[in-house]
Design a protein around this motif. Sequence first.
Motif, mmCIF file in Angstrom:
data_model
loop_
_atom_site.group_PDB
_atom_site.id
_atom_site.type_symbol
_atom_site.label_atom_id
_atom_site.label_comp_id
_atom_site.label_asym_id
_atom_site.label_seq_id
_atom_site.Cartn_x
_atom_site.Cartn_y
_atom_site.Cartn_z
ATOM 1 N N GLY A 100 -1.490 -76.381 -16.840
ATOM 2 C CA GLY A 100 -0.435 -75.923 -15.936
ATOM 3 C C GLY A 100 -0.852 -74.864 -14.938
ATOM 4 N N ASP A 103 -1.503 -76.364 -11.386
ATOM 5 C CA ASP A 103 -0.240 -76.797 -10.794
ATOM 6 C C ASP A 103 0.583 -75.598 -10.325
ATOM 7 O OD1 ASP A 103 -0.791 -79.467 -11.188
ATOM 8 O OD2 ASP A 103 0.285 -79.588 -13.094
ATOM 9 N N LYS A 104 0.585 -74.543 -11.141
ATOM 10 C CA LYS A 104 1.329 -73.333 -10.760
ATOM 11 C C LYS A 104 0.760 -72.731 -9.481
ATOM 12 C CE LYS A 104 2.507 -68.647 -12.163
ATOM 13 N NZ LYS A 104 2.609 -67.642 -13.230
ATOM 14 N N ARG A 107 1.730 -74.813 -6.447
ATOM 15 C CA ARG A 107 3.110 -74.552 -6.016
ATOM 16 C C ARG A 107 3.205 -73.195 -5.312
ATOM 17 N NH1 ARG A 107 4.023 -76.308 -11.247
ATOM 18 N NH2 ARG A 107 4.631 -74.198 -11.900
#
Length: 256
Positions: A100, A103-104, A107
């Motif tokens: 994750g 992905d964090k 974003r």
Amino acid sequence: GETADTLEALHIAKKAGLRTLAICNVDNSSIVRMAGSVILTRAGIEKGVASTKAFATQVMVLWMFVVYLANLRGTVSAKNNASEISAMLHIPQILKIKDGLQDKIYRMSKHYLHGHGFFFIGRDIFYPLALEGALKLKEISYLHAEGYPSGEMKHGPIALADSNLFTVALMPKHLLYEKTKSNVEELAARDAYILAISPEEPEIADDFIKTSEQSHAMSEFFEMMIILQILALEISVRLGNDVDMPRNLAKSVTVE
């Protein structure tokens, strides 16, 4: 190992009769052939122009080298030596990207596509890491970024602080956390946008990437290194750039 000015510096050192040591990733490079002694980092082929593996392995080799020298000179206790070696052996686990995280950061990267530049700030060994983070962002995103020692922000750079300035703050728990936090608070008071990278979230952070709890500052160094490299990557991807072949850069600078 082919950069002209580095080779010339090595030539001058050898001509002066100094002993020379090269730390390099390429076993048949000019600098390896010229140096009196060599330590190969063996990072594997670095396909991207903006070097990441080579930086990581050079820092690791230098850490190992100074601990080795400290043992030879008898300036490190058996307990501290064991602590350093234990921390070194733990680094491969730290470099495994957590689920994750990328992905964090992808974003989060949409926040950083405008504005007039980036400050990367850190203290002590985290100042050179701030320089590395700024360099990676410059090289592949083409956005203006500078690394600064946190404690020197008052002497000029803070004049640039406003709502369009992004500050990436390296805030390790085990090295001058409170002092760095104070510097970050000064920037936040001038409306700078703050991305804090730390195991502890400061209240004034606009964005926050939480690092793991570690017992050694170098463990925090390597974890933050990966985060900074991914941050530069994801901002560059957002901007549609070729991250492996950035414009205007060459693998080796062959003229002085």
